[in-house]
Design a protein around this motif. Structure first.
Motif, mmCIF file in Angstrom:
data_model
loop_
_atom_site.group_PDB
_atom_site.id
_atom_site.type_symbol
_atom_site.label_atom_id
_atom_site.label_comp_id
_atom_site.label_asym_id
_atom_site.label_seq_id
_atom_site.Cartn_x
_atom_site.Cartn_y
_atom_site.Cartn_z
ATOM 1 N N ASP A 796 24.006 41.272 34.077
ATOM 2 C CA ASP A 796 23.849 42.453 34.953
ATOM 3 C C ASP A 796 23.385 42.093 36.218
ATOM 4 N N ALA A 797 23.211 40.540 36.199
ATOM 5 C CA ALA A 797 22.792 39.912 37.525
ATOM 6 C C ALA A 797 23.792 40.070 38.698
ATOM 7 N N GLU A 798 23.290 40.565 39.791
ATOM 8 C CA GLU A 798 24.514 40.755 41.050
ATOM 9 C C GLU A 798 25.303 39.476 41.122
ATOM 10 N N ARG A 799 24.633 38.386 41.097
ATOM 11 C CA ARG A 799 25.735 37.134 41.369
ATOM 12 C C ARG A 799 26.883 37.181 40.131
ATOM 13 N N ASP A 800 26.557 37.441 38.900
ATOM 14 C CA ASP A 800 27.659 37.345 37.715
ATOM 15 C C ASP A 800 28.527 38.501 37.998
ATOM 16 N N VAL A 801 27.888 39.889 38.667
ATOM 17 C CA VAL A 801 28.757 40.737 38.390
ATOM 18 C C VAL A 801 29.977 40.545 39.515
ATOM 19 N N ILE A 802 29.531 39.988 40.715
ATOM 20 C CA ILE A 802 30.320 39.715 41.892
ATOM 21 C C ILE A 802 31.388 38.557 41.457
ATOM 22 N N LEU A 803 30.667 37.546 40.650
ATOM 23 C CA LEU A 803 31.674 36.605 40.241
ATOM 24 C C LEU A 803 32.684 37.001 39.402
ATOM 25 N N ALA A 804 32.403 38.176 38.390
ATOM 26 C CA ALA A 804 33.389 38.583 37.523
ATOM 27 C C ALA A 804 34.319 39.756 38.299
ATOM 28 N N CYS A 805 33.674 40.557 38.985
ATOM 29 C CA CYS A 805 34.321 41.729 39.349
ATOM 30 C C CYS A 805 34.855 41.637 40.839
ATOM 31 N N VAL A 806 34.753 40.581 41.363
ATOM 32 C CA VAL A 806 35.464 40.120 42.727
ATOM 33 C C VAL A 806 36.094 38.693 42.647
ATOM 34 N N THR A 807 35.670 37.823 42.203
ATOM 35 C CA THR A 807 36.303 36.369 42.545
ATOM 36 C C THR A 807 37.317 36.364 41.452
ATOM 37 N N LEU A 808 36.675 36.356 40.261
ATOM 38 C CA LEU A 808 37.553 36.427 39.078
ATOM 39 C C LEU A 808 38.671 37.441 38.925
ATOM 40 N N ARG A 809 38.624 38.745 39.260
ATOM 41 C CA ARG A 809 39.362 39.644 39.423
ATOM 42 C C ARG A 809 40.540 39.360 40.443
ATOM 43 N N GLU A 810 40.332 38.737 41.737
ATOM 44 C CA GLU A 810 41.107 38.506 42.758
ATOM 45 C C GLU A 810 42.246 37.302 42.374
ATOM 46 N N VAL A 811 41.335 36.411 41.468
ATOM 47 C CA VAL A 811 42.543 35.136 41.322
ATOM 48 C C VAL A 811 43.398 35.553 39.827
ATOM 49 N N LEU A 812 42.560 36.154 38.943
ATOM 50 C CA LEU A 812 43.728 36.255 37.675
ATOM 51 C C LEU A 812 44.599 37.780 37.808
ATOM 52 N N GLU A 813 43.857 38.836 38.438
ATOM 53 C CA GLU A 813 44.922 39.963 38.209
ATOM 54 C C GLU A 813 45.847 39.884 39.575
ATOM 55 N N GLU A 814 44.995 39.620 40.757
ATOM 56 C CA GLU A 814 46.317 39.716 41.820
ATOM 57 C C GLU A 814 47.284 38.486 41.940
ATOM 58 N N GLN A 815 46.677 37.279 41.676
ATOM 59 C CA GLN A 815 47.646 36.254 41.385
ATOM 60 C C GLN A 815 48.318 35.989 40.321
ATOM 61 N N TYR A 816 47.815 35.947 39.220
ATOM 62 C CA TYR A 816 48.461 35.648 37.921
ATOM 63 C C TYR A 816 48.654 37.076 37.037
ATOM 64 N N SER A 817 48.574 38.055 37.589
ATOM 65 C CA SER A 817 49.055 39.271 36.787
ATOM 66 C C SER A 817 48.240 39.464 35.250
ATOM 67 N N VAL A 818 47.226 38.950 35.296
ATOM 68 C CA VAL A 818 46.342 39.083 33.853
ATOM 69 C C VAL A 818 45.520 40.342 33.978
ATOM 70 N N ARG A 819 45.678 41.112 32.711
ATOM 71 C CA ARG A 819 45.191 42.398 32.832
ATOM 72 C C ARG A 819 43.744 42.202 32.246
ATOM 73 N N LEU A 820 42.606 42.372 33.000
ATOM 74 C CA LEU A 820 41.261 42.042 32.742
ATOM 75 C C LEU A 820 40.433 43.678 32.413
ATOM 76 N N LEU A 821 39.608 43.567 31.486
ATOM 77 C CA LEU A 821 38.759 44.789 31.172
ATOM 78 C C LEU A 821 37.426 44.193 31.621
#
Length: 923
Positions: A796-821
Motif C-alpha cells: 500500500d506504499a505510495e511509491r509501490d502504488v504509483i509503480l504498479a498503477c502508473v508505470t507498469l500499467r503504461e508499459v504493459l497495457e498501453e504498449q503491449y496490450s497485457v490485461r492487468l488486474l
C-alpha cells in the motif's frame, strides 16, 4: 645422323611465329566488298606473309615492327587504309609503299622515325590522310611530300621540327588541315606556307615561336586566304611585346584565333582585316592583368561573337573594354581569381541593349579576402542586356540584392533563360531567387545548389513570398496548409540542393500549378526535417532529387501525381530501417516509368521483395551503404535492370535463387553487380557462390582482377575468392570430409538414441501408458482460459502504488496490450479484501509479485496474498507465479512465507531489477 645448324633452328622458329601470327590476324567482311584485316597487338617484329589480296583495310598497330621492306604491300592493290602506328619504325626505305595506288589513309604515328627520305610517298598519289605525329622528325626535305596532290589532312604534331623551310608544303595544293603543334619550331621562313591555298585549319600551338617579325616574316600567311582556324597558343612566354605587323592582315577568312598575350595586350589595326572572325580565345597563355578600353579595338568592325579569357591575372577591366564588339554573343571570364565580380559587371557597359547568348563568370574573385555583394548599382548594366544564359559559379558571392536583376520589363528579365549561381556563399535575403522562380518570363533553368553557407534566420519563410509569415514552419511538424509554387511556364530545370543548412518541414502539400514543362527538380541536402507531404502539378517531372534530407517520415502518397518520374534520388534520408518493408510498395506503386532509383546510405535492413514489381523499366538500382543481408528485392520483376549496387552492405552469400535471377538478367543484356564492402564468407556452405562469382557472365566490381573479393573462412581466416578458386580442390575435399563426418556422427548418435529409447520403453511401458492417459484426461490451462493476463501484487506504499498503477500499467497495457488486474483500480469500494484476493488469483493467468521493503511490512501482501499465490501453483501450472525483486533481496527483512514460495517458483520466474527508484508521476 643429320645435324641441324642452330641458325636453322632459329629460322624455323621465326617462320613458325610468322605463320602463326598470320593465322591470328582477324579478317572481317564488310559491306561494299570491304575486307578488314586486324593484326593489332600480336607482338610482331616483322611483317608476315601478306596474302590478303582483297583487303581494303589493314591494321598493324601496337606491334614491334622496325622496318617496312620494299614491295611489302605490292600485291595489296585494293588497300584503302593502312595503320602502322605504335610500332618501332626508325626509317622508311624507298618503295615501302609500292603498289598502293588506291591508298587513302596512312597512319605512321607513334613510331621512332628520325627522317623522311625524299619522294617517299610518290607511290601513294591518291593519299588523303597522312599521320606522322609522335615521331622523332627534326627536319623535312622540300620534296618529301611530292606527289601527294590529293592530300587533305597532314599531322606532324609532337615531333622535333625546328624550322619550317620555304616550299615545304608547296606540293600539297588540296591540303585543308595541317597540324604542327607540340614541336620545337623557332622560325617560319617567308615562304613556309607557299602552296597551301586551300588550307582551312592550321595548328602551330605549343612551339617556341616568339610573336616577333624575325620569327613571323611579313606576309608569311599571304597564301592562306581560305584559312578559318589558327592556333598559336603556348608559344611566346615573353611578358612584354607587341604583335608583329603585316602578319595577320591576309587571313581574311579567319573565323577562330587562339593566341598568346602579353602583360599589356593590344589588338591593333593589323587585326582589322579579320572581319569574319567569330572566336577569340586568349585562355591558354594569358598574361595581361589590365583590359583597357582600346585593347580590343582591332575587332571593332569584325563579327566577333565568342570571347574567352581564362586564367589571366586580371585585376581590372575598364568601363568601355567591350564597347567595340557589337556582335559579341558569348563572353567567358574563367579563373580570374583576383578580379571582383562587380568590376566585371560594370565592364558590361559597352554591351548594353545587345542580344547575347551567354555571360559566364566562373571562379572570379574567389581568392580575394572578402565576399562580394551584387546590388542594384553594380548590376545596372546587366539589366539592360538581353542575355539568354548567365553563370556566376564559385565567385564568392555573399548576397544578391532583391532588386539587383529582377526589375520587371527590363531586357534581362524578358530574355533570361538560364541562371547558374551555384557554389557560392550566398546568405541572407533570398527574395531575388524566388522572384526569378515566380517570374512569368522565359526562364528555363535555375541552379542555386552548393552554397557554402546560408543564414535561415534572414529568411524563415522558405516557401512563401512573404518572408515573415511562416515562422512556425521551423518548429511545427503538423502544418497542414498547401503552398502554391508559381514557376515560369517554360521552366524545365530547378536545382536548389544544398542551398539552406536546414529547412524544417515543408507544408503538407506543395502545388506547382504552372510547372507543365518542369522535367528536373533537385532539392537534395536542404535539411528538411519531414517529408510527409504530397507533390501536385509535377506530372511531367522526370528527375527528382531528395538526397541528404532527414525524411524519417515519408508520406505514402508523396509520388502519386508524378507518374512521369524516371530518376529518383532518395539517398541518405534517415529513413526507418524497416520503412520499405511495410510501405515500399505503396510509395512506388504509381512510378511505373522509373529507370533509376537511389536508396543508398539509409541504414536499411529489410525491404518488401515485391515493392518494385511495377517498375518494369528500371535499369539502375542503388542499395549501397545499407545493412541488407540478402538481395532486398526480387530482380526477376525488373527485366531491364542493368546495374544493381549492393556494395557496403552485410551480405555474406548469394543464394542459388539469387544467383539464377542475376544470371537471367545477364543473359538478356549487359548487367553489372557491385558487391565490394560486404562481409562475404568462403565457408563450405557457400562454396557454390564463390564458384559462381568466378564463372558468371554478370559484370562484377571486384578488387584487382574482376570478381575477386575479400572473404572469411569458417575459422575466421581472411582470404579472397581468387585464392579459394586457386586451391579449389583442397577446399572442396575439406568441406566434403566435414559433411561426411557430420553425417556419420549423426547416424551413430541416432543409433545410440534408438537403443536407449527402446530400452527405457521396454522397462517402463506401464508407467508410460498411464502418463499418456493422464495427459489426455487433464487439459492444460492456457492464457485464453482466464479473464486477465496477470494479477499484480504490491504494497500500500505510495511509491509501490504509483509503480504498479502508473508505470507498469503504461508499459504493459498501453504498449503491449497485457490485461492487468490492479486492486486500486478494479476492486469495488467496501468489498472484502480476502475474497477479492482469492478471486483475483483464480481469474488471472499469472500472479506478479512486486517485492520491496514496504512489501515485507504489509501483512496482506506478504502474508495472505503470498500464501494464496503458493496455493495457485499446481502440476499443470508450475510457473504461474512471477516474483520481481525491486531491491536487493539480502537487505530486505526476513519473509518466511515468501521464502517458502520461492522454493516452488522456477528460477527463471524470479527477477532482480536494479537501478534508481522509478520517477514520480503526477496526474
Amino acid at each position: 645422323m643429320i645435324i641441324i645448324n642452330p641458325i636453322a633452328w632459329v629460322a624455323l622458329f621465326v617462320a613458325h611465329i610468322v605463320s602463326t601470327a598470320t593465322l591470328r590476324c582477324r579478317v572481317e567482311r564488310g559491306d561494299k566488298n570491304r575486307t578488314f584485316v586486324n593484326c593489332c597487338r600480336l607482338h610482331l617484329t616483322s611483317l608476315p606473309a601478306l596474302d590478303f589480296y582483297d583487303a581494303t583495310s589493314l591494321d598493324f598497330s601496337f606491334n614491334s615492327l622496325s622496318l617496312l621492306h620494299g614491295s611489302s604491300f605490292s600485291r595489296l592493290t585494293q588497300l584503302l587504309h593502312l595503320d602502322v602506328s605504335h610500332n618501332d619504325l626508325q626509317t622508311l626505305v624507298q618503295q615501302s609503299f609500292q603498289g598502293l595506288q588506291e591508298l587513302r589513309s596512312l597512319d605512321l604515328s607513334s613510331n621512332n622515325l628520325n627522317a623522311l627520305p625524299s619522294l617517299i610517298f610518290v607511290d601513294v598519289t591518291n593519299l588523303e590522310l597522312l599521320k606522322l605525329d609522335h615521331n622523332n622528325l627534326k627536319t623535312l626535305e622540300k620534296d618529301v611530300f611530292q606527289g601527294l596532290t590529293h592530300l587533305r589532312h597532314l599531322d606532324l604534331g609532337h615531333n622535333y621540327l625546328q624550322v619550317l623551310h620555304n616550299d615545304t608544303f608547296s606540293h600539297l595544293p588540296h591540303l585543308t588541315w595541317l597540324g604542327i603543334g607540340s614541336n620545337l619550331l623557332e622560325k617560319l621562313e617567308a615562304g613556309a606556307m607557299t602552296g597551301l591555298n586551300n588550307l582551312i585549319n592550321l595548328d602551330l600551338s605549343h612551339n617556341q615561336l616568339s610573336l616577333i617579325s624575325s620569327v613571323f616574316p611579313p606576309r608569311v600567311f599571304a597564301s592562306l586566304g581560305k584559312l578559318q582556324v589558327l592556333r598559336l597558343e603556348q608559344n611566346d612566354d615573353s611578358q612584354m611585346g607587341e604583335y608583329p605587323e603585316n602578319v595577320f592582315n591576309n587571313l581574311v577568312s579567319l573565323t577562330s584565333l587562339t593566341i598568346d598575350t602579353f602583360v599589356e595586350v593590344h589588338f591593333g589595326q593589323d587585326f582589322a582585316a579579320l572581319r569574319n572572325i567569330h572566336t577569340l580565345d586568349l585562355s591558354e597563355n594569358c598574361k595581361f592583368g589590365h583590359l583597357a578600353n582600346n585593347s580590343l579595338e582591332g575587332f571593332k568592325n569584325s563579327s566577333l561573337t565568342f570571347l574567352h579569357f581564362q586564367g589571366c591575372p586580371l585585376n581590372d577591366i575598364e568601363l568601355c573594354a567591350f564597347c567595340e564588339l557589337p556582335s559579341l554573343k558569348w563572353l567567358w571570364l574563367i579563373s580570374h581569381h583576383w578580379l571582383t565580380p562587380n568590376k566585371v559587371l560594370e565592364s558590361l557597359y559597352g554591351l548594353q541593349f545587345q542580344n547575347m547568348s551567354e555571360i559566364l563568370l566562373s571562379y572570379v574573385g574567389d581568392h580575394l579576402p572578402f565576399l562580394h555583394v551584387i546590388d542594384s548599382h553594380s548590376a545596372r548594366f546587366l539589366r539592360n542586356i538581353c542575355v539568354s544564359r548567365v553563370s556566376m559559379v564559385n565567385s564568392a558571392l555573399q548576397r544578391l540584392a532583391g532588386n539587383a536583376v529582377t526589375v520587371r520589363n527590363t531586357p534581362f528579365m524578358n530574355c533570361i533563360e538560364h541562371v547558374d549561381l551555384s557554389q557560392n556563399s550566398l546568405e541572407g535575403d533570398i527574395s531575388t531567387f524566388f522572384k526569378l522562380i515566380n517570374s512569368k518570363g522565359p526562364l528555363r533553368t535555375l541552379s542555386l545548389q552548393d552554397q557554402w553557407k546560408f543564414s535561415i534566420g534572414e529568411a524563415q519563410c522558405l516557401a512563401s513570398e512573404d518572408f515573415n509569415c511562416k515562422k512556425h514552419l521551423v518548429n511545427s511538424f503538423n502544418h497542414l496548409s498547401t503552398y502554391v509554387f508559381n514557376t515560369p511556364p517554360n521552366l524545365t530545370y530547378l536545382n536548389i540542393s544544398s542551398l539552406f543548412p536546414h529547412v524544417n518541414p515543408l507544408p503538407a502539400n506543395v502545388t506547382f500549378p504552372s510547372a507543365t514543362k518542369l522535367e528536373a527538380l533537385d532539392m537534395s541536402y536542404l535539411g528538411m526535417a519531414n517529408c510527409y507531404f504530397t507533390w501536385y502539378g509535377l506530372e511531367n517531372v522526370k528527375t527528382l532529387g531528395l538526397n541528404g534530407n532527414y525524411c524519417y517520415n515519408i508520406s505514402e502518397t508523396m509520388f502519386d501525381f508524378m507518374d512521369s518520374l524516371k530518376q529518383l534520388g532518395l539517398s541518405n534520408l534517415g529513413i526507418s530501417p524497416d520503412f520499405f518493408l511495410s510501405r515500399g510498395w505503396r510509395l512506388f506503386q504509381n512510378l511505373d516509368r522509373l529507370e533509376t532509383l537511389d536508396l543508398s546510405r539509409n541504414n536499411l535492413r529489410f525491404a518488401d521483395p515485391e515493392m518494385l514489381r511495377a517498375q518494369t523499366r528500371l535499369n539502375k538500382l542503388d542499395f549501397s551503404y545499407n545493412r541488407f543481408q540478402t538481395v532486398p528485392v526480387n530482380v526477376e520483376n525488373n527485366c531491364d535492370l542493368k546495374v544493381l549496387d549492393l556494395s557496403h552492405n552485410f551480405l555474406t552469400t548469394l543464394t542459388s535463387s539469387e544467383q539464377s535471377a542475376l544470371d537471367s538478367l545477364a543473359g538478356r543484356h549487359t548487367f553489372s553487380l557491385k558487391l565490394l564492402g560486404n562481409p562475404l564468407e568462403c565457408a563450405c556452405y557457400n562454396l557454390d557462390m564463390v564458384e559462381w562469382l568466378w564463372h558468371t557472365s554478370v559484370l562484377l566490381d571486384g578488387e584487382g582482377r574482376e570478381a575477386n573479393y575479400t572473404c572469411t573462412t569458417e575459422s575466421g581466416e581472411i582470404t579472397s575468392t581468387e585464392r579459394v578458386m586457386a586451391h579449389w580442390m583442397r577446399h572442396w575435399r575439406r568441406c566434403l570430409g566435414c559433411q561426411i563426418f557430420g553425417i556419420a556422427l549423426s547416424a551413430f548418435l541416432l543409433q545410440i538414441l534408438s537403443i536407449v529409447v527402446v530400452f527405457v520403453t521396454a522397462r517402463s511401458w506401464t508407467q508410460l501408458c498411464y502418463a499418456w492417459k493422464a495427459v489426455r484426461r487433464h487439459r492444460l490451462p492456457r492464457r485464453q482460459h482466464f479473464r486477465r493476463d496477470a494479477y499484480v501484487v504490491y504494497s500500500d506504499a505510495e511509491r509501490d502504488v504509483i509503480l504498479a498503477c502508473v508505470t507498469l500499467r503504461e508499459v504493459l497495457e498501453e504498449q503491449y496490450s497485457v490485461r492487468l488486474l490492479l486492486r486500486d483500480r478494479d476492486d469495488l469500494p467496501g468489498s472484502v479484501r480476502a475474497e477479492n484476493i482469492v478471486q483475483h488469483i483464480d481469474n488471472s493467468w499469472k500472479v506478479l509479485l512486486l517485492v520491496t521493503r514496504e512489501f515485507s511490512k504489509d501483512e496482506w501482501a506478504c502474508g495472505f496474498t503470498v500464501q494464496q499465490a503458493q496455493r495457485s501453483i499446481t502440476d499443470t501450472m508450475p510457473d504461474r507465479v512471477i516474483v520481481v525483486f525491486l531491491e536487493e533481496p539480502r537487505v530486505l527483512p526476513a519473509m518466511p512465507s515468501l521464502q517458502l514460495l520461492l522454493r516452488m517458483v522456477p528460477e527463471s520466474n524470479i527477477l532482480h531489477v536494479h537501478g534508481d527508484t522509478p520517477p514520480q508521476h503526477t496526474a
